[in-house]
Design an enzyme around this catalytic site. Structure first.
Site, PDB file in Angstrom:
ATOM      1  N   ILE A   1       0.855  -1.113  -0.156  1.00 52.40           N
ATOM      2  CA  ILE A   1       0.034  -0.020  -0.058  1.00 52.40           C
ATOM      3  C   ILE A   1       0.837   1.221   0.030  1.00 52.40           C
ATOM      4  O   ILE A   1       0.773   1.920  -1.059  1.00 52.40           O
ATOM      5  CB  ILE A   1      -0.904  -0.099   1.120  1.00 52.40           C
ATOM      6  CG1 ILE A   1      -1.856  -1.258   1.302  1.00 52.40           C
ATOM      7  CG2 ILE A   1      -1.693   1.461   1.229  1.00 52.40           C
ATOM      8  CD1 ILE A   1      -2.840  -1.371   2.457  1.00 52.40           C
ATOM      9  N   CYS A   2       1.475   1.526   0.976  1.00 49.76           N
ATOM     10  CA  CYS A   2       2.182   2.569   1.417  1.00 49.76           C
ATOM     11  C   CYS A   2       3.482   2.763   0.462  1.00 49.76           C
ATOM     12  O   CYS A   2       4.247   4.034   0.491  1.00 49.76           O
ATOM     13  CB  CYS A   2       2.565   2.984   2.625  1.00 49.76           C
ATOM     14  SG  CYS A   2       1.028   2.917   3.739  1.00 49.76           S
ATOM     15  N   VAL A   3       4.029   1.873  -0.058  1.00 50.82           N
ATOM     16  CA  VAL A   3       5.237   2.088  -0.994  1.00 50.82           C
ATOM     17  C   VAL A   3       4.921   1.929  -2.250  1.00 50.82           C
ATOM     18  O   VAL A   3       5.007   2.525  -3.132  1.00 50.82           O
ATOM     19  CB  VAL A   3       6.236   0.657  -0.863  1.00 50.82           C
ATOM     20  CG1 VAL A   3       7.324   0.708  -1.790  1.00 50.82           C
ATOM     21  CG2 VAL A   3       6.851   0.886   0.653  1.00 50.82           C
TER      22      VAL A   3
END
Length: 226
Positions: free
Chosen positions: A120-122
């Site tokens: 998600i955040c990468v």
């Protein structure tokens, strides 16, 4: 889309072209990290941060809803004690204009990303930034997902989008390029980063010890061996 070559010397990282974004290395994110051992990710991201600081690579720290998810882990904050992480509400870091503006202000196009969680955040900012002309590198061993499958699928998806997977020590090696060079990082900063490199770091520290050990006949009050 980026038109930079994916092979040849121009595809390798240099300190002068790099900008590093570290995303959401916070307690809440670590609590559901199952693709890697949490201490390994902590060790690797701190090593990466120390290398970036030593080579003069601009580093942007960011958290997501830190009032609920916790502050940036102290080991990482200690590398940049005077820098306040950018706290977001956007899941996708690249939708936060403050972060995007901070990256663009460096004038650098080789964007290195590590964070929690990979899927998600990468992946989200990496894929979006790659589509906007940045050469994006995802540091896979300074990142992690909720499962090994989630991490692996995220890496595969990023590769399909043109993102380059890389490990933190490989990043440092590309920044250094030649161990004989002394103009990019001080020996002290280099050793501080390599302390996180496992056996390689131990061996490097040993080499430095040997280089700094006086020869017996040069030492004061040395007695001949009988």
């Amino acid at each position: 889309m980026s038109t930079s070559p994916k092979a040849g010397p121009e595809a390798l990282l240099t300190p002068e072209e790099s900008v590093l974004v570290l995303i959401d290395h916070q307690p809440y994110q670590f609590a559901n990290l199952h693709s890697h051992e949490p201490m390994m990710v902590t060790n690797n991201v701190v090593g990466l941060a120390k290398a970036a600081k030593g080579y003069g690579v601009p580093t942007i720290l960011t958290t997501v809803v830190e009032e609920r998810g916790g502050l940036l882990i102290q080991q990482l904050q200690d590398v940049f004690p005077d820098q306040k992480p950018i706290n977001r509400t956007f899941i996708n870091t690249w939708q936060d204009q403050v972060v995007v503006d901070a990256v663009k202000a460096t004038g650098r196009k080789k964007l290195i990303i590590a964070g929690l969680w990979t899927e998600i955040c990468v992946a989200m900012p990496a894929i979006q930034a790659a589509g906007e002309g940045f050469d994006v590198y995802a540091v896979t061993d300074a990142s992690g997902g909720v499962t090994a499958e989630a991490h692996d699928m995220a890496v595969q998806r990023m590769i399909q989008a043109g993102v380059v997977p890389i490990t933190w020590l490989a990043v440092m090696g590309e920044w250094q390029r030649d161990w004989a060079r002394t103009d990019r990082i001080t020996p002290e900063d280099q050793l501080a980063a390599l302390e996180h490199a496992g056996a390689t770091g131990i061996a490097t520290a040993w080499e430095q010890q040997l280089l700094n050990t006086p020869v017996a006949h040069d030492a004061p009050d040395a007695q001949p061996v009988r």
